[in-house]
Design an enzyme around this catalytic site. Sequence first.
Site: not given
Ligand code: FPP
Length: 233
Positions: A2, A4, A7, A47, A50-51, A176, A189
């Site tokens: 979580d 991305n 960031w 997940s 996520n769709w 969570r 854990e």
């Molecule tokens: C959560 O960050 C991350 C995701 C929903 C997607 C994770 C997917 C990847 C890193 C790329 C594809 C996977 C692989 C294995 C190559 P968020 O977007 O919810 O971040 P935020 O909570 O800060 O908005």
Amino acid sequence: MDGNGRWAKQRGLPRIEGHRRGVETVRTITFAARDLGVRQLTLYAFSAENWNRPAEEVGALMGLLEFYLKKELATFVRDKVRLRTIGRIEGLPAGVQRLLRETTEKTKDFGDYTLVLALNYGARNEVVDAARAYAAAVASGAEKLNDSSWGTFSRYLYTADMPDPDLVIRTSGETRISNFLLMQAAYAELIFTPVLWPDFSKADLAAAIAEYARRERRYGLTSEQIRPAAAAK
Ligand code: FPP
């Protein structure tokens, strides 16, 4: 994995840049975990919920996944990483499914280290799918309802022959579980770190494992039962 999006936002970049950096972290952590002695690493990559994100972001994530799988296949074969998946894989784009099939097939005999990608995964869906499969097995006579136990039922989960997680790490400060391995993580854990996924490093993983090693896993027993020698001192 979580954080991305945050960031990217902190840097004034589009969310997808955060995901792109997140894929770099996937690479780093996949090999860091193996170096640190982990035998199986499961990454919650997409997940079932996520769709519902904006179509543009979903499309970009599927594109990144496809790019990652194409690029990593040779590395997995060279470095003997077994790739497996959990989730409703049949709901993913056909190209991604094809790459997943090819990669899992080509790496299926590697036994030392397994990377599991949770894709279109949700623990509640998993229980529903397992219940449906179990009911069908009972109806066909392959299972007997009177013999039902966690041992028999859990063979119908996506994780049928995988070990339960010992440690679950969630990055980005959220505390969570979000529908991740709810049954399998019953005794795991949990470690919550404020580090955003793109910044999560081998040192952060090592610190989480060190914290895990300091914890006492009691599985409902007392400390004295688990460590009789230590208690007698
Ligand atoms: C959560 O960050 C991350 C995701 C929903 C997607 C994770 C997917 C990847 C890193 C790329 C594809 C996977 C692989 C294995 C190559 P968020 O977007 O919810 O971040 P935020 O909570 O800060 O908005």
